[in-house]
Write a protein that holds these residues in place. Sequence first.
Motif, PDB file in Angstrom:
ATOM      1  N   VAL A 141       0.851  -1.192   0.000  1.00  0.00           N
ATOM      2  CA  VAL A 141       0.000   0.000   0.000  1.00  0.00           C
ATOM      3  C   VAL A 141       0.883   1.237   0.000  1.00  0.00           C
ATOM      4  O   VAL A 141       1.836   1.321   0.786  1.00  0.00           O
ATOM      5  CB  VAL A 141      -0.936   0.002   1.233  1.00  0.00           C
ATOM      6  CG1 VAL A 141      -1.627   1.352   1.385  1.00  0.00           C
ATOM      7  CG2 VAL A 141      -1.979  -1.108   1.121  1.00  0.00           C
ATOM      8  N   THR A 167      -3.578   0.798  -3.264  1.00  0.00           N
ATOM      9  CA  THR A 167      -3.031  -0.554  -3.266  1.00  0.00           C
ATOM     10  C   THR A 167      -2.117  -0.716  -4.470  1.00  0.00           C
ATOM     11  O   THR A 167      -2.480  -0.363  -5.592  1.00  0.00           O
ATOM     12  CB  THR A 167      -4.157  -1.599  -3.342  1.00  0.00           C
ATOM     13  OG1 THR A 167      -5.011  -1.459  -2.205  1.00  0.00           O
ATOM     14  CG2 THR A 167      -3.591  -3.008  -3.362  1.00  0.00           C
ATOM     15  N   ARG A 182      -4.667  -3.553   3.255  1.00  0.00           N
ATOM     16  CA  ARG A 182      -5.815  -3.781   2.372  1.00  0.00           C
ATOM     17  C   ARG A 182      -6.599  -5.007   2.814  1.00  0.00           C
ATOM     18  O   ARG A 182      -7.808  -4.980   2.965  1.00  0.00           O
ATOM     19  CB  ARG A 182      -5.361  -3.979   0.929  1.00  0.00           C
ATOM     20  CG  ARG A 182      -6.536  -4.277  -0.038  1.00  0.00           C
ATOM     21  CD  ARG A 182      -6.042  -4.600  -1.432  1.00  0.00           C
ATOM     22  NE  ARG A 182      -7.148  -4.730  -2.375  1.00  0.00           N
ATOM     23  CZ  ARG A 182      -7.700  -5.882  -2.729  1.00  0.00           C
ATOM     24  NH1 ARG A 182      -7.253  -7.035  -2.213  1.00  0.00           N
ATOM     25  NH2 ARG A 182      -8.689  -5.916  -3.614  1.00  0.00           N
TER      26      ARG A 182
END
Length: 262
Positions: A124, A131, A172
């Motif tokens: 990230v 992302t 994420r």
Amino acid sequence: MLRGIAEAAPELAGALLAADVIVGTSAGSAVAAQIVSGTPLGELYDAQLRAETAEIEVDLDVEVLWQRLAAAVGGATEPQEVRRRIGAVALAADTIEEAPRRVAVAARVPVDAWPDRRLLIVTVDAASGETVVFDRDSGVSLVDAVTASCAVPGVWPPATIGDRRFVDGGVRSGTNADLVLGCDVVVVVAPVLPDEPVPWGSLDDEVARLKPARVHVVWADQASRDAFGTNPLSPDTRAASARAGFAVGLQQAAWIGDLLQP
């Protein structure tokens, strides 16, 4: 876990290692780099049992870290904004320097070269919350990609690649299983208990997006969870965690074998 499967069914472990796509997230990125390196599973497993290690001891209270990050993202509803705020915490944190951290991660990676097949390492962007998935076409060394994916926010320094800094891909999702959309059979290794809450991402949602693929999730058991201890980043947990994972692999071999049947 893979070493346990190899003990129970060598051909099954070989099939898993030959997967068309392997996704590595956070510590799983180091595992992914190891299992595509050509190094025998036995050597990788035995290395976890040795006291000698290049890993760096860190004082970590997981509960306090989660509370700190939860406070930082309070009120944010968009996933990228959540990730951006976590990245801000990481950028402001007082950690060790990047160079020794990269050396420690490099010691995990037997070969600093991307394999010919598809390996995806999830990270990230710390500044934007975007992302970023590195692969062999990204122009980034495998060690750098793994270092970025393992950069736990607030614990390890964000990894610098070019003019950007990156944090743990687990921000994420701890699994990022949805990145293998289009595969027919998916095996997910989730080193948490089945009912253990995770701060980001939803494996249930990821599995739903993978349909009609056949998906099997390998969860940690209580013995594994106990082996992680209160500080799962401590090198002292390595041997106990490896042995617990070996036992999980022995138990899971039959299930995964059935899944891989044509």
